[in-house]
Enzyme design. Structure first.
Site, mmCIF file in Angstrom:
data_model
loop_
_atom_site.group_PDB
_atom_site.id
_atom_site.type_symbol
_atom_site.label_atom_id
_atom_site.label_comp_id
_atom_site.label_asym_id
_atom_site.label_seq_id
_atom_site.Cartn_x
_atom_site.Cartn_y
_atom_site.Cartn_z
ATOM 1 N N HIS A 150 -4.987 9.402 -0.410
ATOM 2 C CA HIS A 150 -4.805 8.558 0.699
ATOM 3 C C HIS A 150 -6.008 9.226 1.827
ATOM 4 O O HIS A 150 -5.766 9.305 2.921
ATOM 5 C CB HIS A 150 -3.502 8.824 1.269
ATOM 6 C CG HIS A 150 -3.302 7.461 2.212
ATOM 7 N ND1 HIS A 150 -3.546 7.475 3.629
ATOM 8 C CD2 HIS A 150 -2.734 6.424 1.883
ATOM 9 C CE1 HIS A 150 -3.326 6.303 4.255
ATOM 10 N NE2 HIS A 150 -2.964 5.469 3.093
ATOM 11 N N HIS B 14 3.715 -2.330 2.997
ATOM 12 C CA HIS B 14 3.730 -1.016 2.598
ATOM 13 C C HIS B 14 4.962 -0.742 1.721
ATOM 14 O O HIS B 14 6.093 -1.062 2.091
ATOM 15 C CB HIS B 14 3.447 -0.054 3.656
ATOM 16 C CG HIS B 14 2.163 0.023 4.412
ATOM 17 N ND1 HIS B 14 2.106 -0.892 5.335
ATOM 18 C CD2 HIS B 14 1.192 0.956 4.333
ATOM 19 C CE1 HIS B 14 0.650 -0.949 5.777
ATOM 20 N NE2 HIS B 14 -0.029 0.290 5.087
ATOM 21 N N HIS C 61 -5.881 2.900 -4.571
ATOM 22 C CA HIS C 61 -5.722 3.368 -2.990
ATOM 23 C C HIS C 61 -6.170 4.645 -2.945
ATOM 24 O O HIS C 61 -5.515 5.404 -1.826
ATOM 25 C CB HIS C 61 -4.475 2.952 -2.353
ATOM 26 C CG HIS C 61 -4.268 2.794 -1.274
ATOM 27 N ND1 HIS C 61 -5.037 1.879 -0.398
ATOM 28 C CD2 HIS C 61 -3.316 3.197 -0.291
ATOM 29 C CE1 HIS C 61 -4.870 1.944 0.878
ATOM 30 N NE2 HIS C 61 -3.730 2.669 1.046
ATOM 31 N N ASP D 85 0.631 -1.255 0.190
ATOM 32 C CA ASP D 85 -0.066 -0.123 0.058
ATOM 33 C C ASP D 85 1.020 1.267 -0.042
ATOM 34 O O ASP D 85 2.119 1.182 0.436
ATOM 35 C CB ASP D 85 -0.838 0.170 1.346
ATOM 36 C CG ASP D 85 -1.862 -1.103 1.175
ATOM 37 O OD1 ASP D 85 -1.907 -1.813 0.386
ATOM 38 O OD2 ASP D 85 -2.677 -1.021 2.134
ATOM 39 N N ASP D 86 0.263 2.339 -0.351
ATOM 40 C CA ASP D 86 0.716 3.704 -0.166
ATOM 41 C C ASP D 86 1.769 4.081 -1.193
ATOM 42 O O ASP D 86 2.278 5.222 -1.065
ATOM 43 C CB ASP D 86 1.248 3.978 1.086
ATOM 44 C CG ASP D 86 0.025 3.809 2.204
ATOM 45 O OD1 ASP D 86 -0.969 3.625 1.881
ATOM 46 O OD2 ASP D 86 0.719 3.532 3.369
#
Length: 742
Positions: free
Chosen positions: A159, A256, A155, A104-105
């Site tokens: 964020h 991540h 995603h 993620d991210d």
């Protein structure tokens, strides 16, 4: 620097020279372009602030109270991949001995490549739930992810916590990410993972409601089975252990690839893949783990172009914001350095002046030399008699001649001057030709070598002529600038100009004398050598700032130009913003003309060109052109962030200006109470001044010849002054040494 000696042929002064008056409208289109530019800049700031989480990213949601519904209970007890598009909720999970690694991210320029290298080393595939703004920032990384057979999921763009945003914002977050993916990779994705989500068992009621809204946009929602919590302080070995499914079951594993130091994540991934391989697991994408087709879909041509434009705009806004931050920092440092340097130079000038007069005195004439005072006048009936009377009521004991040159006035200026019937005052009438032509007429008719020039709306203190002439006792001095004061300072506009004259003009002239780069001897009060002016061909008609043009020409010819702070002249300043605009527009445009005319001074020997022109270009052109950006960024930072830093910086600048202003007022013998208007000056007066610069630069660039702008006179100093009375009475009280002689 010594005065120029013989060998230069003196040019005759033509009193009939006139200013070319080309009737041309001021350019207006640039205001539209300025507005468009400011709007685009504002959009760039908003976009950059959005993607850098100033106005985009929300904080992690607070823990919600446990609420249970039958539908939510089914989700909590089901698999990590949710399909809510068919109405009833359904879920699924990976097959046995299958792991779907997710990150993620990202993408992140530091950690994503290292993670991809580890995956390639083990022949593993993964799914990257990418933040759209980072895809736009690093499109090459997104392309590498796809090229190496991995999968990309949505995603959100900034964020954002989807439980804390409105419906339109939720749709915007998902849509912008799709556009960023299309622009970078030519693909869309059907997978989404909301930020701040975890396992199905941890889904709260607000999250469930946001998941339904996401599903309504046609997305398959991927949560996780195993959260390595690599954002915590756990060791790499502990993270790797938490990524291993138990008893041969399949699992979706959350890690991540951005958002901080992910070095332990890289190590944990290596350890986990080594152990998974030993246990006979295969590492695939989320859709691969479910036996589904790839989440990637080809984007259309329009979506690709739109995405490319969005990505380009985001990178451009980031670069522009970064560049402006450095530029504004440099501008702030330069402004503070200028205030500090000029205050220090003014202190040195004042100290040198006091010490010189106390110990040695300055150069003196053996006897007071004769002086001619030239008063160019056009429609100055409101104050011409006060001006003339202030000149003849001088304490100067040398021979004095006053020449009033009426430049084609349409009122009673000439008649009122002649009606005084003073024996040493001559009135010369001529057709209107502009101020330079009137000055040249006065120079041609002057009987004496030393000349004093004064505007028709200005009055002198009794000792002013003596103070001016005293400086000309030095044969190297070709011109002397006096100390101009605002006489009508009762209104707010007048008070602002009073502050500007003392701080921005008179304080600067003290520094300019020490730096040997005086830019302007003001038309309101100045003393000259007639021979020096004749050698230059008189006062030039090439610019609308004839005083600046003339001063620069004298400096380039080798003459020293000095400042005499005790030579006081009281002038009538504009009383309205409209009148002030006309005056400053002419001044600024004329200064630009003079700078361009004397541009070769930059490559000539001596410090004048580089110091004077460099200073004017930087502090009177470049920095004012950047001022709207400063205001826009201040408003933006106040609106979207903590306003305290902006207010603190603004207050700091005002304090520094106030300290400098206090010292300047002290040097001029003025009351410091005038500084109360300084903070207010930042909100109207400052904006007017930088808009004047913008207008002037646009006029110059477009090649439009600006016409002469006249300012309406209010008659501040009245008509005829009573015998032996100084202007407005109080003026004489300011200098007990009014009887000083050269």
């Amino acid at each position: 620097m010594s005065a120029p000696a013989g060998g230069r042929r003196a040019a005759a002064v033509d009193p009939t020279t006139t200013v070319s008056r080309v009737k041309a409208a001021d350019p207006r289109g640039h205001w539209f372009l300025l507005a468009v530019g400011m709007v685009l800049l504002a959009c760039a700031l908003v976009l950059n602030g959005y993607v850098t989480n100033v106005a985009g990213e929300t904080q992690a949601p607070a823990p919600a109270t446990d609420v249970s519904t039958p539908e939510l209970d089914d989700v909590r007890s089901g698999g990590p991949v949710l399909n809510l598009t068919a109405g009833a909720a359904s879920s699924a999970g990976p097959a046995a001995r299958t792991v779907a690694l997710t990150f993620d991210d990202g993408p992140d320029p530091t950690w994503t490549p290292q993670i991809l290298d580890v995956l390639r080393r083990y022949g593993a595939k993964a799914t990257f739930f990418a933040v759209g703004s980072k895809v736009a920032q690093y499109p090459d990384l997104a392309r590498r992810i796809v090229a190496e057979g991995h999968e990309i999921g949505n995603h959100t763009y900034a964020h954002a916590d989807l439980t804390a945003v409105s419906g339109w914002r939720l749709r915007l977050e998902l849509s912008l990410t799709q556009k960023a993916l299309a622009g970078a990779t030519g693909l869309h994705t059907t997978l989404v993972r909301p930020p701040y989500s975890s396992t199905p068992a941890a889904v709260t009621l607000p999250q469930w409601q946001s998941l339904r809204a996401v599903a309504a946009e046609g997305y398959l929602i991927a949560l996780t089975d195993l959260d390595t919590k690599d954002w915590s302080q756990a060791t790499a070995a502990r993270m790797a252990k938490s990524a291993l499914p138990a008893k041969g079951r399949g699992a979706i594993v959350m890690m991540h690839d951005s958002g901080g130091d992910r070095s332990r994540t890289v190590k944990a991934l290596d350890l986990a893949l080594r152990e998974l391989g030993r246990r006979g697991y295969r590492a695939v994408t989320v859709t691969g783990a479910l036996g589904m087709p790839s989440a990637h879909q080809q984007a259309g041509g329009v979506e690709r172009f739109t995405g490319w434009a969005l990505n380009l705009a985001q990178r451009a806004s980031g670069s522009l914001t970064a560049a402006l931050s450095w530029v504004l920092l440099a501008a702030g440092v330069l402004t503070l350095a200028r205030l500090g340097l000029f205050a220090a130079l003014a202190w040195m000038h004042a100290r040198r002046t006091r010490r010189g007069r106390r110990r040695r005195g300055i150069a003196r004439w053996e006897a007071p030399p004769p002086v001619t005072v030239i008063v160019p006048a056009f429609n100055e009936e409101a104050g011409i008699q006060a001006t003339v009377m202030s000149l003849v009521q001088t304490t100067y004991t040398g021979e004095l001649e006053v020449i009033v040159v009426d430049d084609g006035s349409t009122d009673a200026t000439a008649d009122l001057a002649a009606a005084l019937g003073l024996p040493n005052v001559r009135v010369i009438r001529q057709p209107n030709g502009g101020k330079p032509a009137a000055l040249n007429t006065g120079i041609a008719h002057a009987r004496h070598e030393l000349l004093v020039m004064v505007d028709g709306d200005t009055v002198f203190e009794p000792a002013t002529i003596g103070h001016l002439v005293r400086q000309l006792a030095d044969p190297a001095v070709g011109a002397v600038s006096g100390n101009t004061k605002v006489g009508n300072r009762r209104g707010m506009v007048g008070r602002w100009q009073h502050i500007e004259y003392v701080i921005g003009f008179n304080l600067d002239r003290r520094a300019f004398e020490l730096l040997d780069c005086m830019a302007t001897v003001p038309g309101a009060i100045g003393a000259f050598r007639r021979s020096a002016l004749v050698a230059l061909g008189g006062v030039s008609v090439d610019t609308l700032a004839e005083d600046t043009d003339l001063t620069m020409a004298l400096c380039r010819s080798g003459w020293r130009v000095v400042y005499e702070e005790k030579a006081l002249a009281w002038t009538e300043a504009p009383t309205s913003l409209g009148q002030l605009w006309k005056q400053r527009y002419r001044w600024c445009y004329g200064t630009l003309q003079a700078m361009w005319k004397h541009r070769r001074a930059l490559i000539e020997r001596g410090p004048f060109g580089r110091r004077c022109l460099g200073y004017l270009a930087l502090f009177q052109v470049v920095l004012p052109l950047l001022a709207p950006v400063v205001d826009l960024m201040a408003l933006y930072n106040t609106a979207v962030g903590d306003p305290l830093p902006v207010v603190a910086v603004w207050a700091g600048f005002v304090v520094v200006q106030a300290l400098t202003g206090w010292y300047a007022l002290r040097l001029d013998g003025e009351r410091a109470s005038a500084l109360w208007v300084l903070p207010l000056q930042q909100f109207v007066y400052r904006q007017l001044m930088y808009l004047v610069v913008i207008q002037s630069v646009a006029t110059a660039v477009l090649g439009v010849r600006l016409r002469w702008h006249t300012v309406r006179r209010e008659g501040t100093f009245g008509g005829t002054l009573p015998p032996q009375a100084a202007p407005q009475g109080a003026l004489a009280e300011r200098h007990p040494d009014a009887a000083a002689q050269p």
